[in-house]
Scaffold this active site. Structure first.
Site, PDB file in Angstrom:
ATOM      1  N   GLU A 327       0.819  -1.206   0.000  1.00 37.33           N
ATOM      2  CA  GLU A 327       0.000   0.000   0.000  1.00 37.33           C
ATOM      3  C   GLU A 327       0.859   1.264   0.000  1.00 37.33           C
ATOM      4  OE1 GLU A 327      -2.549  -1.085   3.309  1.00 37.33           O
ATOM      5  OE2 GLU A 327      -1.335   0.091   4.695  1.00 37.33           O
ATOM      6  N   CYS A 328       0.579   2.132  -0.933  1.00 37.07           N
ATOM      7  CA  CYS A 328       1.203   3.443  -1.077  1.00 37.07           C
ATOM      8  C   CYS A 328       2.739   3.322  -1.127  1.00 37.07           C
ATOM      9  CB  CYS A 328       0.732   4.386   0.037  1.00 37.07           C
ATOM     10  SG  CYS A 328       0.964   6.142  -0.371  1.00 37.07           S
ATOM     11  N   GLY A 329       3.442   3.795  -0.092  1.00 34.38           N
ATOM     12  CA  GLY A 329       4.897   3.706  -0.104  1.00 34.38           C
ATOM     13  C   GLY A 329       5.398   2.291  -0.264  1.00 34.38           C
ATOM     14  N   MET A 331       3.978   0.106  -2.162  1.00 37.20           N
ATOM     15  CA  MET A 331       3.793  -0.215  -3.575  1.00 37.20           C
ATOM     16  C   MET A 331       4.880   0.409  -4.446  1.00 37.20           C
ATOM     17  SD  MET A 331       0.603   0.903  -6.078  1.00 37.20           S
ATOM     18  CE  MET A 331       0.974   2.656  -5.934  1.00 37.20           C
ATOM     19  N   SER A 420      -1.818  -0.816  -4.184  1.00 36.41           N
ATOM     20  CA  SER A 420      -2.640   0.378  -4.359  1.00 36.41           C
ATOM     21  C   SER A 420      -2.082   1.504  -3.499  1.00 36.41           C
ATOM     22  CB  SER A 420      -4.089   0.090  -3.955  1.00 36.41           C
ATOM     23  OG  SER A 420      -4.895   1.259  -4.027  1.00 36.41           O
TER      24      SER A 420
END
Length: 443
Positions: A327-329, A331, A420
């Site tokens: 998730e986010c960082g 990813m 994501s």
């Protein structure tokens, strides 16, 4: 059963007024005298809780009437009240900003509001701001107002005089001092663990607060802000959907956006949690699934790009068809290239095709939810980068604002890897959480 405990919600008219400094200083001031202090953070924030945890010596949970829900907030406040001498809740943004806002939380649970106002560039207007914050919404529980970043004793007197007929609202003035300034970067405050003098900064802030009316309140004085927190009915136990599964979790300065409640849910679902540091180029430990949480990979792009053991072991995990949730960082380094703000692309892990590019402007911010076949996860998004990939998203989150729905973040899938910008709050759907870490899950 109802537990009673002094409690205060530290709020402000806007972001950047010094809420975190005051909330952490208040917690530290009382904790170092031996009082049992528990702290919470209003809203979906990863950074401020690091400072509150340092101040109290205890994990800091988030309270949000939408993301975590009223029942979860009530249960956590009730538990804390049964163990603590003081509860400190740090607000989010301005007091009335957001849906739900910090004011909504204060009214729902009867938390007296302490308004922290950066008074560095005002005098009489301080009184107008304090009056407006107190009376804008009828029935708001109120503790008083604290002036922050004050220039002198004369300045402090002018601010106190501005309160007019409400002198009892005055809880003191904290003078401007860089000794306890908490440094910031693009997503918010710097993580406390990154600063060798973090505790010294908190102690300096606590010392400054100790000179104020607020800081000189003892246990008896704090009792005027006692709040009763009711217990919830017992909830059914979670099914052990991850029993016998081991989950490797990246945790270091590059991957540090982890809700403590998320770890609790994974353990309650039966998972064994193993932590490793990609930043230290630690190879992935033997495991059934991987969680790559958010953080600051862009600040460590060169080091991450040079780490072959972490990269190769993660690739082997993916080739074996074992699940990854990023998730986010978490990813960002999965793609082929990461382009930090200096514009010099770093070759990263190459698990997913494409690149991630940092930008000066905020790309997305706000509450989101992800609907999977097994349930709906609530959470949020907050990032300054954009993703450029030929991968077609398998689904999107929904952006949730004021009851409206809109297309949110892309969710990418390649084999057993799902990624994501969405930050999930696992307790919102344990079943959906389990599917993220199960072979063939969340399809």
């Amino acid at each position: 059963m109802t537990h009673h405990c002094p409690a205060i919600l530290v709020a402000a008219p806007a972001s950047g007024q010094g809420k975190t400094t005051v909330a952490a200083a208040l917690a530290r001031l009382h904790a170092r005298t031996g009082r049992r202090v528990r702290a919470f953070k209003c809203g979906p924030d990863f950074l401020d809780p690091h400072w509150l945890a340092l101040a109290t010596g205890h994990p800091v949970h988030n309270l949000d009437l939408w993301m975590t829900g009223e029942d979860d907030a009530r249960a956590r406040l009730h538990e804390a009240a049964g163990q603590a001498d003081l509860i400190v809740v740090e607000g989010v943004m301005g007091l009335f900003d957001g849906e739900p806002s910090a004011a909504d939380l204060a009214q729902r649970f009867g938390l007296p509001v302490l308004a922290v106002i950066d008074a560095s560039a005002m005098a009489g207007t301080f009184g107008a701001l304090a009056f407006g914050l107190q009376h804008f919404r009828p029935g708001l529980p109120w503790a008083g107002v604290l002036a922050n970043r004050v220039a002198s004793e004369r300045h402090a007197q002018m601010l106190q005089d501005a309160l007019g007929d409400n002198p009892s609202d005055w809880l003191g003035a904290v003078m401007r001092d860089e000794a306890f300034a908490l440094p910031e970067r693009h997503l918010g405050l710097t993580v406390a663990a990154e600063l060798p003098d973090a505790l010294a900064r908190l102690d300096a802030a606590a010392d400054a607060l100790a000179t104020t009316v607020l800081g000189q309140m003892d246990g008896a004085a704090l009792a005027r802000w006692s709040v009763g927190f009711e217990a919830l009915d017992d909830e059914p136990a979670l099914a052990p959907l991850l029993q016998g599964k081991s989950i490797a979790i990246a945790r270091d300065a590059a991957f540090c956006f982890i809700y403590p409640a998320n770890l609790d849910v994974l353990r309650t679902l039966g998972a064994e949690l193993i932590f490793f540091s990609p930043l230290a180029d630690e190879p992935l430990p033997p495991c059934d699934a991987v969680w790559l949480p958010g953080g600051y990979p862009e600040l460590h792009a060169t080091t991450l790009a040079a780490g072959t053991r972490a990269r190769d072991s993660l690739r082997a995990h993916v080739l074996a068809g074992r699940p990854v949730w990023a998730e986010c960082g978490g990813m960002m380094p999965l793609f082929e290239f990461l382009v930090p703000s200096d514009g010099d692309a770093r070759v990263t892990w190459g698990v997913l095709p494409g690149r991630v590019v940092m930008q000066a402007r905020l790309a997305a911010l706000g509450p989101q939810q992800l609907t999977l076949p097994s349930g709906t996860l609530r959470g949020h998004t907050f990032h300054y980068s954009r993703c450029e990939s030929p991968l077609a998203p398998v689904r999107h989150t929904e952006s949730v604002r004021g009851g409206a729905r809109a297309v949110g973040e892309a969710v990418y899938r390649a084999g057993a890897v799902q990624a994501s910008y969405f930050h999930a709050w696992f307790p919102s759907s344990p079943a959906a959480t389990a599917s993220l870490f199960s072979a063939g899950g969340a399809s």
